[in-house]
Design a protein around this motif. Structure first.
Motif: not given
Length: 293
Positions: A209-226
């Protein structure tokens, strides 16, 4: 889902693994069902997941993107409060598959489904903790690269309007166009920061029931925080949406840009996946309903 995708079989995967990672050749291979739109997934043994782009290419830029994804995974592993995929290898073209592919350590969990989470407010706070940790990473002076999500929201206008023009039978395009016009024109004054840029439900793994992982990192970048506000509309209900906003201390302008990013992603996805990926189409419909609230 895509007219130009390659259908990868377990037999092809076994051949590639045996040739390029012979120390893994005895491990069993099982295809994994996925609602994702970018990769075919295979479990190798019990500890490894293999990711094969559905649209493989020998273009060096594609391999560079996968290398960058693995670099980001190593960077984020030490900085985020939940797990991220651990890179184990980078494969190349071979018999039956014309492009690079990747190997990561398996992470136990399942993609979030709002109906299976008893405490969406707690989940919203957990995810806000991840986004906050991303924003605290020094960009080293980097700015948006010029491709993908994270640039000026008005640059998405042509694509959004095209998607709206073909979605009249699928959703309330007149009201959505009004919301888009408002969000698109909100001025921006904050700096670029590190973003995941694809915080969709399928990329958030839950365990107990809790957040364990964030996956699929191909889009990770620097950009608009929104951009990383999209879960407010693609995942949360009204109450947990407010919890997410308060946990991130988001001002009105950033919040409206986030609504615009969520709208843009969903209206492009809905007509594209309405017949080929019912799960993605359902998320798009839910998102569009939420941005109109």
């Amino acid at each position: 889902m895509h007219a130009d995708q390659v259908d990868v079989t377990a037999e092809v995967v076994a051949t590639l693994v045996a040739a390029q990672f012979p120390h893994w050749r005895a491990l069993p291979i099982h295809p994994l069902a996925s609602t994702g739109t970018v990769n075919a997934l295979f479990r190798l043994g019990t500890e490894i997941v293999l990711r094969f782009p559905l649209r493989p290419s020998t273009d060096p830029a594609v391999r560079a993107e996968l290398e960058r994804e693995q670099e980001h995974a190593r960077m984020l592993a030490a900085r985020l409060p939940v797990a991220v995929p651990e890179p184990l290898g980078l494969g190349g073209p071979g018999e039956g598959y014309p492009g690079p592919w990747t190997a990561y350590r398996w992470i136990a969990g399942e993609p979030i489904h709002p109906g299976r989470i008893n405490d969406l407010d707690g989940f919203a706070r957990d995810l806000a903790g991840v986004v906050t940790a991303l924003r605290e990473i020094d960009t080293g002076g980097r700015v948006w690269s010029g491709s993908g999500r994270g640039g000026p929201l008005p640059a998405q206008d042509a694509g959004v309007r095209t998607a709206l023009s073909v979605s009249g039978a699928l959703t309330d395009t007149a009201r959505l166009a009004e919301v888009w016009d408002r969000c698109r024109d909100v001025p921006r004054h904050d700096a670029d920061g590190w973003i995941h840029a694809d915080l969709m439900p399928g990329n958030l793994l839950v365990r107990d029931g809790r957040l364990a992982a964030v996956i699929d990192l191909e889009t990770v970048t620097v950009g608009d925080p929104a951009v990383d506000l999209m879960p407010a509309w693609n995942l949360f209900d009204a109450g947990s949406r407010d919890t997410y906003r308060r946990a991130l201390d988001v001002d009105d302008a950033t919040w409206e840009r986030g609504r615009g990013w969520a709208l843009g992603q969903a209206i492009n996805a809905l007509p594209y996946y309405v017949r080929t990926n019912p799960v993605m189409a359902a998320i798009a419909r839910r998102t569009l309903r939420a941005v109109l609230e």
